[in-house]
Write a protein that holds these residues in place. Sequence first.
Motif, PDB file in Angstrom:
ATOM      1  N   ARG A   1       0.842  -1.204   0.000  1.00 50.48           N
ATOM      2  CA  ARG A   1       0.000   0.000   0.000  1.00 50.48           C
ATOM      3  C   ARG A   1       0.876   1.253   0.000  1.00 50.48           C
ATOM      4  O   ARG A   1       0.632   2.199  -0.743  1.00 50.48           O
ATOM      5  N   ARG A   2       1.915   1.274   0.827  1.00 51.15           N
ATOM      6  CA  ARG A   2       2.835   2.428   0.884  1.00 51.15           C
ATOM      7  C   ARG A   2       3.488   2.667  -0.475  1.00 51.15           C
ATOM      8  O   ARG A   2       3.588   3.794  -0.935  1.00 51.15           O
ATOM      9  N   HIS A   3       3.936   1.600  -1.103  1.00 44.48           N
ATOM     10  CA  HIS A   3       4.527   1.656  -2.441  1.00 44.48           C
ATOM     11  C   HIS A   3       3.538   2.315  -3.413  1.00 44.48           C
ATOM     12  O   HIS A   3       3.905   3.216  -4.165  1.00 44.48           O
ATOM     13  N   GLN A   4       2.293   1.869  -3.368  1.00 44.62           N
ATOM     14  CA  GLN A   4       1.254   2.397  -4.266  1.00 44.62           C
ATOM     15  C   GLN A   4       0.981   3.884  -4.006  1.00 44.62           C
ATOM     16  O   GLN A   4       0.755   4.650  -4.942  1.00 44.62           O
ATOM     17  N   GLU A   5       0.975   4.284  -2.737  1.00 43.35           N
ATOM     18  CA  GLU A   5       0.725   5.693  -2.417  1.00 43.35           C
ATOM     19  C   GLU A   5       1.830   6.587  -2.975  1.00 43.35           C
ATOM     20  O   GLU A   5       1.556   7.635  -3.571  1.00 43.35           O
ATOM     21  N   ILE A   6       3.079   6.167  -2.797  1.00 39.28           N
ATOM     22  CA  ILE A   6       4.213   6.935  -3.313  1.00 39.28           C
ATOM     23  C   ILE A   6       4.165   6.978  -4.831  1.00 39.28           C
ATOM     24  O   ILE A   6       4.323   8.033  -5.450  1.00 39.28           O
ATOM     25  N   LEU A   7       3.919   5.842  -5.416  1.00 39.27           N
ATOM     26  CA  LEU A   7       3.829   5.737  -6.877  1.00 39.27           C
ATOM     27  C   LEU A   7       2.716   6.631  -7.429  1.00 39.27           C
ATOM     28  O   LEU A   7       2.904   7.351  -8.414  1.00 39.27           O
ATOM     29  N   GLY A   8       1.566   6.598  -6.776  1.00 31.73           N
ATOM     30  CA  GLY A   8       0.437   7.409  -7.227  1.00 31.73           C
ATOM     31  C   GLY A   8       0.743   8.899  -7.179  1.00 31.73           C
ATOM     32  O   GLY A   8       0.412   9.642  -8.106  1.00 31.73           O
ATOM     33  N   GLU A   9       1.399   9.349  -6.115  1.00 31.14           N
ATOM     34  CA  GLU A   9       1.731  10.765  -5.991  1.00 31.14           C
ATOM     35  C   GLU A   9       2.780  11.175  -7.024  1.00 31.14           C
ATOM     36  O   GLU A   9       2.682  12.253  -7.624  1.00 31.14           O
ATOM     37  N   LEU A  10       3.784  10.344  -7.238  1.00 35.49           N
ATOM     38  CA  LEU A  10       4.789  10.649  -8.270  1.00 35.49           C
ATOM     39  C   LEU A  10       4.138  10.716  -9.652  1.00 35.49           C
ATOM     40  O   LEU A  10       4.422  11.617 -10.433  1.00 35.49           O
ATOM     41  N   PHE A  11       3.253   9.750  -9.936  1.00 36.61           N
ATOM     42  CA  PHE A  11       2.555   9.754 -11.221  1.00 36.61           C
ATOM     43  C   PHE A  11       1.774  11.049 -11.393  1.00 36.61           C
ATOM     44  O   PHE A  11       1.855  11.704 -12.430  1.00 36.61           O
ATOM     45  N   TYR A  12       1.043  11.430 -10.355  1.00 40.95           N
ATOM     46  CA  TYR A  12       0.233  12.648 -10.412  1.00 40.95           C
ATOM     47  C   TYR A  12       1.094  13.889 -10.679  1.00 40.95           C
ATOM     48  O   TYR A  12       0.785  14.696 -11.560  1.00 40.95           O
ATOM     49  N   GLN A  13       2.185  14.029  -9.922  1.00 34.37           N
ATOM     50  CA  GLN A  13       3.026  15.221 -10.078  1.00 34.37           C
ATOM     51  C   GLN A  13       3.707  15.259 -11.447  1.00 34.37           C
ATOM     52  O   GLN A  13       3.764  16.309 -12.090  1.00 34.37           O
ATOM     53  N   ILE A  14       4.214  14.119 -11.889  1.00 31.57           N
ATOM     54  CA  ILE A  14       4.898  14.090 -13.188  1.00 31.57           C
ATOM     55  C   ILE A  14       3.893  14.265 -14.319  1.00 31.57           C
ATOM     56  O   ILE A  14       4.146  15.002 -15.275  1.00 31.57           O
ATOM     57  N   ARG A  15       2.751  13.619 -14.227  1.00 32.67           N
ATOM     58  CA  ARG A  15       1.709  13.759 -15.271  1.00 32.67           C
ATOM     59  C   ARG A  15       1.253  15.216 -15.356  1.00 32.67           C
ATOM     60  O   ARG A  15       1.072  15.753 -16.448  1.00 32.67           O
ATOM     61  N   SER A  16       1.111  15.861 -14.227  1.00 34.01           N
ATOM     62  CA  SER A  16       0.725  17.280 -14.225  1.00 34.01           C
ATOM     63  C   SER A  16       1.795  18.124 -14.911  1.00 34.01           C
ATOM     64  O   SER A  16       1.486  19.025 -15.687  1.00 34.01           O
ATOM     65  N   TYR A  17       3.053  17.829 -14.626  1.00 30.47           N
ATOM     66  CA  TYR A  17       4.167  18.553 -15.253  1.00 30.47           C
ATOM     67  C   TYR A  17       4.184  18.339 -16.770  1.00 30.47           C
ATOM     68  O   TYR A  17       4.494  19.257 -17.532  1.00 30.47           O
ATOM     69  N   LEU A  18       3.841  17.142 -17.240  1.00 30.12           N
ATOM     70  CA  LEU A  18       3.922  16.809 -18.663  1.00 30.12           C
ATOM     71  C   LEU A  18       2.766  17.364 -19.496  1.00 30.12           C
ATOM     72  O   LEU A  18       2.800  17.267 -20.719  1.00 30.12           O
ATOM     73  N   THR A  19       1.767  17.956 -18.849  1.00 31.19           N
ATOM     74  CA  THR A  19       0.670  18.545 -19.594  1.00 31.19           C
ATOM     75  C   THR A  19       1.234  19.541 -20.604  1.00 31.19           C
ATOM     76  O   THR A  19       2.093  20.345 -20.270  1.00 31.19           O
ATOM     77  N   GLU A  20       0.777  19.432 -21.828  1.00 34.61           N
ATOM     78  CA  GLU A  20       1.227  20.296 -22.933  1.00 34.61           C
ATOM     79  C   GLU A  20       2.662  19.991 -23.393  1.00 34.61           C
ATOM     80  O   GLU A  20       3.252  20.766 -24.126  1.00 34.61           O
ATOM     81  N   LYS A  21       3.229  18.863 -22.948  1.00 32.88           N
ATOM     82  CA  LYS A  21       4.555  18.442 -23.415  1.00 32.88           C
ATOM     83  C   LYS A  21       4.373  17.157 -24.228  1.00 32.88           C
ATOM     84  O   LYS A  21       3.404  16.424 -24.032  1.00 32.88           O
ATOM     85  N   PRO A  22       5.299  16.850 -25.117  1.00 33.85           N
ATOM     86  CA  PRO A  22       5.136  15.675 -25.979  1.00 33.85           C
ATOM     87  C   PRO A  22       5.413  14.336 -25.300  1.00 33.85           C
ATOM     88  O   PRO A  22       5.224  13.284 -25.901  1.00 33.85           O
ATOM     89  N   CYS A  23       5.842  14.334 -24.077  1.00 31.62           N
ATOM     90  CA  CYS A  23       6.201  13.100 -23.381  1.00 31.62           C
ATOM     91  C   CYS A  23       4.973  12.431 -22.768  1.00 31.62           C
ATOM     92  O   CYS A  23       3.987  13.079 -22.446  1.00 31.62           O
ATOM     93  N   LYS A  24       5.083  11.105 -22.595  1.00 33.31           N
ATOM     94  CA  LYS A  24       4.013  10.305 -21.992  1.00 33.31           C
ATOM     95  C   LYS A  24       4.561   9.584 -20.772  1.00 33.31           C
ATOM     96  O   LYS A  24       5.712   9.169 -20.750  1.00 33.31           O
ATOM     97  N   ILE A  25       3.709   9.410 -19.760  1.00 29.57           N
ATOM     98  CA  ILE A  25       4.093   8.653 -18.557  1.00 29.57           C
ATOM     99  C   ILE A  25       3.200   7.421 -18.458  1.00 29.57           C
ATOM    100  O   ILE A  25       2.001   7.486 -18.743  1.00 29.57           O
ATOM    101  N   TYR A  26       3.819   6.299 -18.068  1.00 32.32           N
ATOM    102  CA  TYR A  26       3.093   5.040 -17.918  1.00 32.32           C
ATOM    103  C   TYR A  26       3.466   4.411 -16.587  1.00 32.32           C
ATOM    104  O   TYR A  26       4.615   4.457 -16.160  1.00 32.32           O
TER     105      TYR A  26
END
Length: 192
Positions: free
Chosen positions: A41-66
């Motif tokens: 669960r801890r792993h998932q929480e950290i992963l989810g927050e990193l995904f959210y922050q990086i995905r937000s940063y990539l808005t309007e950029k050509p890169c994709k996060i998976y």
Amino acid sequence: MSLPVQKDNNRYTYAEYLVWAEDERWELIDGIAYNVAAPSRRHQEILGELFYQIRSYLTEKPCKIYAAPFDVRFSELEEDEQIRNVVQPDLTVICDESKLDDKGCLGAPDLVIEVISPTTISLDYVKKLALYEKYRVKEYWIVHPIDNTVMVFVLGKDHQYGKPGIYTEDSHLESRVFPDIGIDLKQVFKRD
């Protein structure tokens, strides 16, 4: 320290990997199959927050996060089915769209992030570090959820990872691939 569960001593290819049970996660490193346990669960929480922050940063950029499970295949110019290195990083950022296909990513992502767990420590710190360096992943982050630290390995001009940058929850994480990214590590490591 627990070790990752190795399937056996045989060497496998991507073609064989594709027919294994879908309810199990496997990775191939130099043809050796390692079972990847479900994250905590801890792993998932950290992963989810990193995904959210990086995905937000990539808005309007050509890169994709998976997020995992997402196959990243590293090739030595062999046929796709003969590939012997297939991993499922926790997070993968790809800026070159030509590397993406319906199977995942073929080639080096720009950024790979692994959140370590007791069963993946040796894979993440040794085998995957060497694999990502060999195939020239520009930046590799190893996130340690117990120590609340992130180690950032950056590929140098000599195509080697130098000494990693180490960031704590009170640090501002710096990236060479994305120099203006603002990762709030306090938020990443926040406990409810």
